[in-house]
Scaffold this motif. Sequence first.
Motif, PDB file in Angstrom:
ATOM      1  N   GLY A  67       0.847  -1.181   0.000  1.00  0.00           N
ATOM      2  CA  GLY A  67       0.000   0.000   0.000  1.00  0.00           C
ATOM      3  C   GLY A  67       0.888   1.238   0.000  1.00  0.00           C
ATOM      4  N   ARG A 101      -0.815  -3.162  -7.501  1.00  0.00           N
ATOM      5  CA  ARG A 101       0.153  -2.513  -6.621  1.00  0.00           C
ATOM      6  C   ARG A 101       1.553  -3.077  -6.833  1.00  0.00           C
ATOM      7  NH1 ARG A 101      -2.891  -1.606  -0.798  1.00  0.00           N
ATOM      8  NH2 ARG A 101      -4.527  -0.225  -1.577  1.00  0.00           N
ATOM      9  N   LEU A 114      -4.266   2.460  -5.178  1.00  0.00           N
ATOM     10  CA  LEU A 114      -2.996   2.423  -4.473  1.00  0.00           C
ATOM     11  C   LEU A 114      -2.971   3.588  -3.495  1.00  0.00           C
ATOM     12  CD1 LEU A 114      -0.235   1.509  -3.807  1.00  0.00           C
ATOM     13  CD2 LEU A 114       0.591   2.351  -5.986  1.00  0.00           C
ATOM     14  N   ARG A 163      -9.544  -1.733  -1.729  1.00  0.00           N
ATOM     15  CA  ARG A 163      -8.171  -1.820  -2.249  1.00  0.00           C
ATOM     16  C   ARG A 163      -8.101  -1.671  -3.757  1.00  0.00           C
ATOM     17  NH1 ARG A 163      -4.301  -4.827   1.757  1.00  0.00           N
ATOM     18  NH2 ARG A 163      -5.479  -4.539   3.679  1.00  0.00           N
TER      19      ARG A 163
END
Length: 363
Positions: free
Chosen positions: A190, A217, A356, A353
């Motif tokens: 993250g 990500r 990012l 999610r």
Amino acid sequence: MRFKAMVLEAFGEPLRMREFEIRELAEGSVLVRTLASGVCGSDVHIAKGEDPRTPVPIILGHEGVGEVIEVVGEKKDINGEPIRPKDRIIWNRGIVCKKCYWCTVAKQRHLCPNRKVYGINMTCKDYPHLLGCYSEAIVLLPEVEVLRLSHDIDPCTIVTASCSGATAMNALDSLAEPLVGKTVVVQGVGPLGIFIAVAAKSLGASTVVVIGGSLERLSVAKEFVDVSLNRRELSEEERKKRVLEITHNRGADIVIEATGDSQALLEGFNLLRRGGTYLVTGVAVPQQPIPFSVYENLVLKGITVQGVWVSDTRHLIQAVNIVASRSKVFEKLVTHKFKLEQANEALECVEQRKALKAVICFE
């Protein structure tokens, strides 16, 4: 003057648009037009009522960059430069008491038990109300430490330095030895994990490994780390084997938890070499205890375990410098931008999610 803000009035309910009037402000206060507000993963926990520090009603948002509207009296930034209207600034999101043991003796101001934080434990019920960044404007109280910014850098990029960036720098600042030549494993991709990875590489780490479960990500992280491991494709044993291969069968010098999940520690201990250091940076709300083998994981290996809680002003400055020197990298971190009235969508995007880094942009 009147300004709109998105307010959390009850935990678990959507934020609602409200309007607040600003009249007289205390000497040393700064009224700031918001340019960018980062949407932090902790905002999702706060909105659900999972952070015991948070009162309601509250304007969420502890990551902010803005343009000065008005300065009441005289105000200087941390470099001694006078703050004037039209200046762009970033600020330390926390206000410490400067009187307690941690502020005066231990010199660990970020651990001040009386610390007030914009968007986390400062209600909007009382005047001057605008004490969170999900708002058209913010009132910086006289105690707030601010830093003037160049107009050349995008506010939606530099805002990444405000929370995850400053916390990342606090983590790396706590290390007893320089990072030069070290192998670093970062758990989590993250904003916090990626900031740590970029900063560790910038400060001389020879090999940076990231572990995450999001293809999107990981694809961003691949551009500036040495090894990326997908936990959805590799088993825990396979990930450990890969780290041991990279480190001549020793294990990593430093492992950094940036997942926000205490369960990650169970793997992290096994990736660390004897005498290594484990930094726990991502766990920001109370969670269930984990089983911990003191002999095998701590004593026999002689490791150092360091909890990392928020940051101080020096860490914010360090983070701003990292972002400013690598702005092209950090531009890629901001994958989703929202308007103020879309704050609920932004929180949902972060919770799922999909982003990012999500930022509420006001320009």
